[in-house]
Design a protein around this motif. Sequence first.
Motif, PDB file in Angstrom:
ATOM      1  N   ASP A 111     -44.853 -40.845  16.258  1.00  0.00           N
ATOM      2  CA  ASP A 111     -45.088 -42.015  17.105  1.00  0.00           C
ATOM      3  C   ASP A 111     -43.996 -43.023  16.720  1.00  0.00           C
ATOM      4  N   LEU A 112     -42.953 -43.153  17.570  1.00  0.00           N
ATOM      5  CA  LEU A 112     -41.745 -43.881  17.175  1.00  0.00           C
ATOM      6  C   LEU A 112     -41.717 -45.314  17.715  1.00  0.00           C
ATOM      7  N   LEU A 113     -40.984 -46.165  17.020  1.00  0.00           N
ATOM      8  CA  LEU A 113     -40.856 -47.583  17.403  1.00  0.00           C
ATOM      9  C   LEU A 113     -40.141 -47.747  18.737  1.00  0.00           C
ATOM     10  N   PHE A 114     -39.147 -46.882  19.007  1.00  0.00           N
ATOM     11  CA  PHE A 114     -38.405 -46.938  20.275  1.00  0.00           C
ATOM     12  C   PHE A 114     -37.849 -45.546  20.564  1.00  0.00           C
ATOM     13  N   SER A 115     -37.232 -45.395  21.727  1.00  0.00           N
ATOM     14  CA  SER A 115     -36.753 -44.067  22.115  1.00  0.00           C
ATOM     15  C   SER A 115     -35.563 -43.619  21.250  1.00  0.00           C
ATOM     16  N   PRO A 116     -35.614 -42.396  20.723  1.00  0.00           N
ATOM     17  CA  PRO A 116     -34.482 -41.896  19.931  1.00  0.00           C
ATOM     18  C   PRO A 116     -33.219 -41.710  20.776  1.00  0.00           C
ATOM     19  N   ASP A 117     -33.376 -41.731  22.112  1.00  0.00           N
ATOM     20  CA  ASP A 117     -32.209 -41.604  22.998  1.00  0.00           C
ATOM     21  C   ASP A 117     -31.243 -42.779  22.827  1.00  0.00           C
ATOM     22  N   LEU A 118     -31.716 -43.873  22.236  1.00  0.00           N
ATOM     23  CA  LEU A 118     -30.848 -45.049  22.046  1.00  0.00           C
ATOM     24  C   LEU A 118     -29.892 -44.879  20.860  1.00  0.00           C
ATOM     25  N   HIS A 134     -31.350 -36.714   8.664  1.00  0.00           N
ATOM     26  CA  HIS A 134     -31.688 -36.965  10.077  1.00  0.00           C
ATOM     27  C   HIS A 134     -31.814 -38.474  10.288  1.00  0.00           C
ATOM     28  N   ILE A 135     -31.314 -38.956  11.409  1.00  0.00           N
ATOM     29  CA  ILE A 135     -31.455 -40.376  11.749  1.00  0.00           C
ATOM     30  C   ILE A 135     -32.418 -40.493  12.924  1.00  0.00           C
ATOM     31  N   ARG A 136     -33.354 -41.438  12.794  1.00  0.00           N
ATOM     32  CA  ARG A 136     -34.327 -41.633  13.886  1.00  0.00           C
ATOM     33  C   ARG A 136     -34.926 -43.040  13.809  1.00  0.00           C
ATOM     34  N   PRO A 137     -35.647 -43.449  14.891  1.00  0.00           N
ATOM     35  CA  PRO A 137     -36.357 -44.729  14.834  1.00  0.00           C
ATOM     36  C   PRO A 137     -37.479 -44.667  13.784  1.00  0.00           C
ATOM     37  N   LEU A 138     -37.878 -45.823  13.279  1.00  0.00           N
ATOM     38  CA  LEU A 138     -39.026 -45.911  12.378  1.00  0.00           C
ATOM     39  C   LEU A 138     -40.249 -45.306  13.075  1.00  0.00           C
ATOM     40  N   ALA A 139     -41.074 -44.573  12.333  1.00  0.00           N
ATOM     41  CA  ALA A 139     -42.300 -43.971  12.882  1.00  0.00           C
ATOM     42  C   ALA A 139     -43.523 -44.668  12.289  1.00  0.00           C
ATOM     43  N   SER A 140     -44.644 -44.555  13.024  1.00  0.00           N
ATOM     44  CA  SER A 140     -45.858 -45.292  12.648  1.00  0.00           C
ATOM     45  C   SER A 140     -46.458 -44.839  11.319  1.00  0.00           C
ATOM     46  N   ASN A 141     -46.018 -43.670  10.804  1.00  0.00           N
ATOM     47  CA  ASN A 141     -46.538 -43.231   9.501  1.00  0.00           C
ATOM     48  C   ASN A 141     -45.441 -43.152   8.435  1.00  0.00           C
ATOM     49  N   ASP A 142     -44.350 -43.888   8.626  1.00  0.00           N
ATOM     50  CA  ASP A 142     -43.279 -43.894   7.608  1.00  0.00           C
ATOM     51  C   ASP A 142     -43.683 -44.645   6.338  1.00  0.00           C
ATOM     52  N   TYR A 143     -44.780 -45.372   6.389  1.00  0.00           N
ATOM     53  CA  TYR A 143     -45.331 -45.944   5.144  1.00  0.00           C
ATOM     54  C   TYR A 143     -45.499 -44.823   4.122  1.00  0.00           C
ATOM     55  N   ARG A 144     -45.901 -43.633   4.623  1.00  0.00           N
ATOM     56  CA  ARG A 144     -46.174 -42.487   3.735  1.00  0.00           C
ATOM     57  C   ARG A 144     -44.924 -41.715   3.355  1.00  0.00           C
ATOM     58  N   ARG A 145     -43.793 -42.138   3.920  1.00  0.00           N
ATOM     59  CA  ARG A 145     -42.524 -41.454   3.588  1.00  0.00           C
ATOM     60  C   ARG A 145     -41.619 -42.309   2.706  1.00  0.00           C
ATOM     61  N   GLY A 146     -42.185 -43.335   2.113  1.00  0.00           N
ATOM     62  CA  GLY A 146     -41.406 -44.122   1.167  1.00  0.00           C
ATOM     63  C   GLY A 146     -40.545 -45.206   1.793  1.00  0.00           C
TER      64      GLY A 146
END
Length: 182
Positions: free
Chosen positions: A19-26, A40-52
């Motif tokens: 569940d991403l903050l914005f479209s990765p197409d940007l 890998h580069i991507r937008p912040l996700a709603s569960n990245d709290y758990r990824r440090g």
Amino acid sequence: MASESNTNSTSFTPDSALDLLFSPDLISLEVRNAMHPDVHIRPLASNDYRRGHLEVLSVLTTTTDPGEGAWVSHFEALRAAPRSYYTLVMIDKGSDQVIGVGTVFLERKFQRGISCVGHIEDIAVDPKQQGKKLGLRIIQALTYISENSGAYKTILNCSDKNIPFYQKCGFERKENEMARYT
Ligand code: ACO
């Protein structure tokens, strides 16, 4: 601060499962193609709290842990302001952990034909991963988002010691910063 490294799950999670903050197409294709193969580069996700996410931000400044619920509420508050907050993360594909972060905030202006300014904020790379061009790629990707959103300039504040880094990213020194802390 919680991270998946404290649990059993370490397999890489594709963007389609997040569940991403914005479209990765940007995110610039040129930057994607230039990425280190393990990252890998991507937008912040709603569960990245758990990824440090917060651990990496703490490289930059004091970062107290608000708890997962408050972190997710803050994520939702950023997403509720459309076309304003673009936070990118660098993910180590082996561990599925955040190893780099950065944000561009778009400030809408009445000037310059109803234009906007991109403010680059909160750039940090895990100390073990520094020197691998991750910082450079974050800045390139954020600048691309800013410029493609119509910003007439993209600006940031930094310490003297980081000036050479930002010069390598194509920025030049301009004016002064004033601050008043509460
Ligand atoms: N001084 C001189 N050159 C530097 C510096 C520096 N402090 N940092 C990086 N560079 C150079 C690199 O040598 C490289 O040069 P090259 O292309 O000739 O090889 C180029 O800049 C790109 O470096 P990267 O490998 O992309 O940098 P890195 O991934 O290590 O990230 C960063 C740089 C983000 C500054 C990292 O060191 C970091 O997280 N520092 C601590 C947090 C911090 O200070 N963040 C910036 C705050 S300012 C803000 O947020 C707007």
